[in-house]
Write a protein that holds these residues in place. Structure first.
Motif, short mmCIF file in Angstrom:
data_model
loop_
_atom_site.label_atom_id
_atom_site.label_comp_id
_atom_site.label_asym_id
_atom_site.label_seq_id
_atom_site.Cartn_x
_atom_site.Cartn_y
_atom_site.Cartn_z
N LEU A 334 -10.50 59.52 -66.18
CA LEU A 334 -11.73 60.26 -65.94
C LEU A 334 -11.97 60.49 -64.46
O LEU A 334 -12.49 61.52 -64.05
CB LEU A 334 -12.92 59.54 -66.57
N PHE A 335 -11.56 59.51 -63.63
CA PHE A 335 -11.66 59.72 -62.18
C PHE A 335 -10.81 60.91 -61.79
O PHE A 335 -11.24 61.78 -61.02
CB PHE A 335 -11.16 58.48 -61.42
N LEU A 337 -9.70 63.38 -63.70
CA LEU A 337 -10.21 64.63 -64.24
C LEU A 337 -11.43 65.09 -63.45
O LEU A 337 -11.55 66.26 -63.07
CB LEU A 337 -10.57 64.45 -65.72
N GLY A 338 -12.33 64.15 -63.18
CA GLY A 338 -13.53 64.48 -62.41
C GLY A 338 -13.16 64.99 -61.02
O GLY A 338 -13.68 66.00 -60.56
N GLY A 339 -12.21 64.29 -60.41
CA GLY A 339 -11.76 64.70 -59.08
C GLY A 339 -11.16 66.10 -59.13
O GLY A 339 -11.40 66.93 -58.23
N PHE A 341 -11.94 68.52 -61.17
CA PHE A 341 -13.03 69.49 -61.24
C PHE A 341 -13.55 69.80 -59.83
O PHE A 341 -13.73 70.95 -59.45
CB PHE A 341 -14.20 68.91 -62.06
N VAL A 342 -13.83 68.72 -59.09
CA VAL A 342 -14.44 68.91 -57.77
C VAL A 342 -13.47 69.59 -56.82
O VAL A 342 -13.80 70.60 -56.17
CB VAL A 342 -14.88 67.54 -57.20
N THR A 345 -12.62 73.36 -57.66
CA THR A 345 -13.69 74.32 -57.35
C THR A 345 -13.88 74.45 -55.85
O THR A 345 -14.20 75.52 -55.35
CB THR A 345 -15.02 73.90 -57.98
N MET B 280 -24.82 69.30 -63.63
CA MET B 280 -24.41 68.64 -64.87
C MET B 280 -24.38 67.13 -64.71
O MET B 280 -24.23 66.41 -65.68
CB MET B 280 -23.03 69.13 -65.30
N ALA B 348 -18.11 71.67 -60.71
CA ALA B 348 -17.97 70.57 -59.75
C ALA B 348 -18.89 69.41 -60.12
O ALA B 348 -18.49 68.24 -60.09
CB ALA B 348 -18.27 71.07 -58.35
N TRP B 350 -20.03 68.72 -63.02
CA TRP B 350 -19.49 68.08 -64.22
C TRP B 350 -18.43 67.06 -63.84
O TRP B 350 -18.37 65.95 -64.38
CB TRP B 350 -18.92 69.13 -65.17
N GLY B 351 -17.58 67.45 -62.87
CA GLY B 351 -16.59 66.51 -62.38
C GLY B 351 -17.24 65.26 -61.81
O GLY B 351 -16.81 64.13 -62.09
N VAL B 352 -18.31 65.46 -61.03
CA VAL B 352 -19.01 64.30 -60.47
C VAL B 352 -19.55 63.43 -61.60
O VAL B 352 -19.48 62.19 -61.53
CB VAL B 352 -20.17 64.77 -59.55
N LEU B 354 -18.34 62.95 -64.55
CA LEU B 354 -17.24 62.16 -65.12
C LEU B 354 -16.93 60.97 -64.23
O LEU B 354 -16.72 59.85 -64.70
CB LEU B 354 -15.99 63.03 -65.29
N ILE B 355 -16.89 61.23 -62.91
CA ILE B 355 -16.54 60.15 -61.99
C ILE B 355 -17.60 59.06 -62.03
O ILE B 355 -17.29 57.86 -62.10
CB ILE B 355 -16.38 60.72 -60.56
N GLN B 358 -17.33 57.02 -65.25
CA GLN B 358 -16.19 56.10 -65.27
C GLN B 358 -16.41 54.97 -64.28
O GLN B 358 -16.02 53.83 -64.53
CB GLN B 358 -14.90 56.87 -64.97
N ALA B 359 -17.06 55.28 -63.14
CA ALA B 359 -17.33 54.23 -62.16
C ALA B 359 -18.21 53.16 -62.78
O ALA B 359 -17.93 51.96 -62.68
CB ALA B 359 -17.98 54.84 -60.92
N GLN B 470 -25.40 61.41 -70.99
CA GLN B 470 -24.87 62.55 -71.75
C GLN B 470 -25.80 62.98 -72.86
O GLN B 470 -25.88 64.15 -73.19
CB GLN B 470 -23.52 62.18 -72.34
#
Lengths: 386, 543
Positions: A334-335, A337-339, A341-342, A345, B280, B348, B350-352, B354-355, B358-359, B470
């Motif tokens: 998930l890190f 995947l999230g990374g 995304f960021v 973009t 998001m 972007a 949304w990516g944050v 997810l991070i 998970q953190a 979520q």
């Protein structure tokens, strides 16, 4: 007219990719079925299934790219169309189980027996025939997209608002399919499939055939998408994407353009779902999860939106990465995947293919400028690209 | 004369002596009678015991109360040696004996030497009625009230005499009211004349509530023809009343859900509504706020248990700071590069999200964390036919307070003025000397901080897990879009409308279908009014 549509569709890049896909569709099953397991060129069955799955993902990403990359509609509900196609196929596979279920009821799937249902609900009729299920896998998502889009585009819901209501749509479907009374297996979905068109779903042959079907479906969709994009209609679509009001003022019916693209895209997603389900052996409401739809967006974004090959590359790369990552470091997927995304973009807005294409064009222009320079005696400033 | 006098004196003495002896003897005999009756409880059949209990009740002597209570609890035992009955308590392998009448300790006895006085439910019912009658006359008004309420809940014809007597003697107003209701209920199940029953029905109907309803329905089965219409009308009346309260309860649940939605959405009303950023990761800000509460409570539990009731007050500013800081970093690090590209912002953030998820999962684990309620937030109180829990109550109050605070901040402070200026006309605001990037960052931090505060409140009613956010993100967006972007009042109205709509639909459609219906309604509503309930007008809209 159709020939000209196809001829226009097949520019050099598309021809290469289609040829590649067709070659893979022929070669990989051959290597899986005809070579012995210890042969150096043997492709193990799990790889065949895995890549078959990736191809359906790629098809889904391509469908999204058609609306997002070329028409500017960011749909966050494409997983819904995918899942609906999958459910249509799942219903067919369920009916194929027949009396071999744990309750041995020849007509009703196991979960209906379990819920004490006495007869098949009307919407399950016909799903014992493959052609009907295949038709529904395309029509149902298409119909949903048509109705949804007809309302949404006509009242000019666009941009972020459209994204949010498509997300609401898939969320509503998620909740609905979780209900047992819906008649789609509730929480557990549809699973325990036995065979498809008379062939065991577990056998190597069937898996190879499904793989080939996925690759061919992807190639066909690529040709269709390319044809649409390169036609006059495709140019208007791009116009809608870049300047919606201006296109409207020029006299085009923007909402019709959008509706067509959205519906075609949903149908493609339905096909992808229908091919996906027999390869993974299960379909459940989790496929409607809004998070899935957003993940499709990142595949497209990584590969490059607004290019047709990009989403295919993106879907395979991201999912390949996911398979490797989740096996090696499940904590970090998930890190990553999230990374992704960021970073994509921020630093790679055109995606891999878009950036590569940009880079190649620049080099081309640079070379051309240099050649011009050499040809002419006068020193002229090379024109900056774009 | 003298002799006569002495004779008289002796006579008087004799009489007095006799009198004393007789009195004494009567008293003794009475005590002996009671004891004999209690001892007779042991050994007999249930029917005999029942007769004994009724006889005991007739004496009206409060001394028998402990013995009867012990019998109904199954703590009454008979000594095999002499047939005396005691109240016992287990003490190791022996029983500790207590005299059944006086309550004095009476030594210990081996378990084998005692035999339990058997009791069944039929007997218990008789005991309850008898005790009710006895305690109705208690000098303590609290005890009388409780006894009357018990009879009201389980009316029986046997209790009538006791009730009549008690009602005649009663002076306390509250107790009297309950006694009257209990009497009416008991009359209804007795064989008293029709007129009296009619009056009783009227009283029962007036009492209302589910118990009265079942009492009337029960009476309907065995009632006289002449009474039926009265009872039916009464049932109808009570049902209407109950339906009204049920509707009220649904609206209350709706308000409660609305306040939760408001809390979840109000931060988004700033970041999405005012700034136009599709955040998001908003749900994850709520989640971080909840986890801040968890950490604060954990520290308090370990080190300063006395402060536990203050844990939320301590967590509130901390959550604001933590999530505000995360928001600030997000805005400076990512979002500011994406202004004007809302769809990219969506991806972007949304990516944050997810991070962040998970953190939190890596640090705290994937399971639910336990966040406790401070004492002032637990429990419930009744308001008419409504049951209102304190935590829901406080969350409604809190959500409105946050709303008021935000409104004040935006409308009455220089910071709010700058925010509005920047969102309405960025270039003009910049020309006027407002540092627009700075205002952007602060606005986003404010929205995130408010989400964190919401997390503190939501930690009280929801599971604190990495997935907490979520569940709220789609609802929050729905609220903001439904209410109208860029308008705090729209968010308020939107949240409560959706909350109440959801809960009003729920009884008819079921929880899940209700929610689906609400989503479909919102989608249809957006078709009709793409800019929400309270749309902004003017040039800012198209920008």
């Amino acid at each position: 007219m159709i020939t000209s549509f196809i001829l226009k569709a097949l520019d050099r890049n598309i021809v290469i990719v289609v040829a590649l896909l067709l070659a893979i569709a022929a070669l990989v099953p051959a290597l899986n079925l005809l070579t012995s397991p210890d042969h150096p060129l043997h492709v193990p069955t799990y790889i065949v299934s895995l890549f078959g799955k990736y191809f359906t993902y790629a098809l889904l990403a391509l469908a999204l790219d058609l609306v997002w990359g070329f028409c500017g509609i960011l749909s966050l509900g494409h997983a819904a169309f995918f899942a609906l196609g999958g459910y249509a196929m799942g219903m067919y596979l369920m009916r194929q189980i027949g009396a071999r279920g744990s309750y041995g009821n020849p007509l009703l799937p196991d979960f209906m027996v379990f819920l004490n249902w006495k007869e098949l609900p009307w919407f399950w009729y016909g799903f014992d025939m493959f052609w009907f299920a295949a038709l529904m896998a395309v029509l149902v998502p298409g119909l949903l997209a048509f109705v949804f889009g007809w309302f949404a585009f006509r009242s000019r819901v666009n941009g972020v608002y459209l994204s949010i209501i498509t997300q609401a749509m898939t969320f509503a479907l998620l909740l609905a399919f979780f209900r047992n009374d819906m008649g789609f297996g509730g929480n557990n979905g549809l699973t325990d499939f036995k065979d498809i068109m008379g062939y065991s779903i577990q056998s190597n042959g069937t898996r190879s055939a499904l793989f080939a079907a996925s690759a061919i479906a992807l190639a066909l969709s690529l040709i269709i998408a390319s044809g649409i994009v390169r036609s006059k209609y495709g140019k208007i679509l791009v116009g809608v994407r870049d300047a919606e009001s201006r296109t409207r003022f020029l006299g085009y019916r923007v909402e019709h353009m959008k509706l067509f693209a959205f519906t075609v895209s949903a149908m493609m997603a339905g096909v992808a779902g229908a091919l996906y389900v027999p390869q993974v052996g299960i379909i459940n409401p989790g496929e409607f999860d809004p998070a899935n739809s957003i993940e499709v967006v990142i595949w497209t974004a990584v590969g490059g939106r607004g290019t047709l090959i990009g989403p295919i590359v993106g879907a395979i790369l991201v999912n390949g990465g996911k398979s490797i990552f989740t096996a090696a470091f499940p904590e970090f997927w998930l890190f990553a995947l999230g990374g992704l995304f960021v970073l994509v973009t921020l630093f790679l807005p055109k995606g891999i293919v878009g950036t590569a294409r940009h880079f190649i064009e620049r080099r081309k222009e640079y070379r051309k400028a240099k050649a011009d320079e050499a040809a002419r005696a006068f020193a002229a400033e090379p024109q900056a690209a774009e | 004369m003298h002799a006569r006098l002495i004779h008289r004196f002796l006579q008087c003495l004799l009489v007095a002596f006799c009198l004393v002896v007789t009195l004494f003897a009567t008293d003794l005999r009475a005590a002996d009678d009671l004891r004999a009756m209690i001892n007779a409880l042991g050994g007999g059949s249930f029917q005999e015991s029942q007769k004994q209990v009724e006889a005991l009740a007739k004496t009206g002597d409060p001394k028998i109360v402990p013995a009867l209570e012990a019998l109904s609890e199954g703590d009454l035992y008979q000594r095999k040696a002499d047939g005396t009955v005691f109240i016992v308590k287990p003490a190791g392998s022996n029983f500790k004996l207590t005299d059944a009448l006086t309550g004095d300790a009476a030594g210990e006895e081996a378990k084998a030497a005692l035999e339990k006085v058997k009791v069944n439910n039929g007997l218990r019912r008789v005991i309850r009625a008898a005790l009710g009658g006895l305690t109705l006359m208690s000098p303590d008004a609290g005890v009388r009230l409780q006894a009357a309420s018990t009879i009201l809940r389980t009316p029986s014809a046997d209790a009538l005499e006791g009730l009549d007597a008690a009602l005649a003697a009663e002076t306390d107003g509250t107790v009297k009211a309950v006694l009257e209701k209990a009497l009416a209920a008991s009359v209804l199940v007795s064989d008293r004349p029709v007129d009296e029953k009619k009056a009783a029905i009227a009283t029962v109907v007036q009492t209302g509530g589910r118990d009265s309803l079942s009492l009337l329905s029960g009476a309907l089965l065995s009632a006289d023809e002449s009474l039926r219409p009265d009872i039916e009308v009464g049932i109808k009346k009570i049902e209407d009343q109950l339906a009204l309260w049920a509707a009220g309860q649904n609206i209350w649940y709706g308000l409660s859900l609305g306040s939760v939605l408001l809390l979840a959405a109000i931060g988004l009303a700033i970041t999405f509504g005012v700034m136009g950023i599709i955040n998001m990761a908003h749900g994850e800000m709520v989640m971080l706020g909840a986890y801040t509460t968890f950490v604060v409570q954990q520290i308090i539990r370990d080190s300063y248990p006395a402060l536990f009731d203050w844990s939320l007050a301590i967590a509130l500013p901390l959550a604001f700071l933590v999530t505000g800081a995360v928001g600030l970093v997000m805005e400076r690090g990512i979002i500011r590069f994406l202004y004007g590209r809302p769809l990219e912002t969506l991806l972007a953030t949304w990516g944050v999200s997810l991070i962040l998820q998970q953190a939190v999962r890596s640090i705290f684990g994937p399971t639910n964390q336990e966040v406790g309620n401070p004492s002032w937030m637990s429990g419930a109180f009744d308001l008419g036919g409504l049951t209102i829990t304190w935590n829901r109550m406080w969350i409604i109050v809190f959500s409105l307070a946050v709303f008021g605070f935000l409104l004040f901040l935006l409308k009455k402070t220089p910071m709010g003025l700058q925010m509005r200026a920047v969102t309405q006309n960025r270039r003009m605001a910049s020309s006027m000397g407002i540092r627009t990037p700075w205002v952007d960052a602060l606005t986003f931090a404010l929205g995130s901080g408010i989400a964190g505060i919401a997390g503190v409140a939501l930690s009280q009613i929801d599971n604190v897990s990495p997935n907490l956010g979520q569940g709220y993100i789609i609802d929050s967006f729905m609220v903001v879009v439904f209410g109208g972007v860029g308008n705090l009042w729209g968010t308020l109205v939107g949240a409560f409308t959706l909350g109440i709509l959801n809960k009003v639909l729920e009884p008819y459609a079921g929880a899940v279908l209700g929610k689906i219906l609400v989503l479909v309604l919102i989608i249809l509503f957006i078709q009709k009014r793409p800019r929400g309930l309270f749309a902004l007008k003017g040039r800012a809209v198209e920008a």
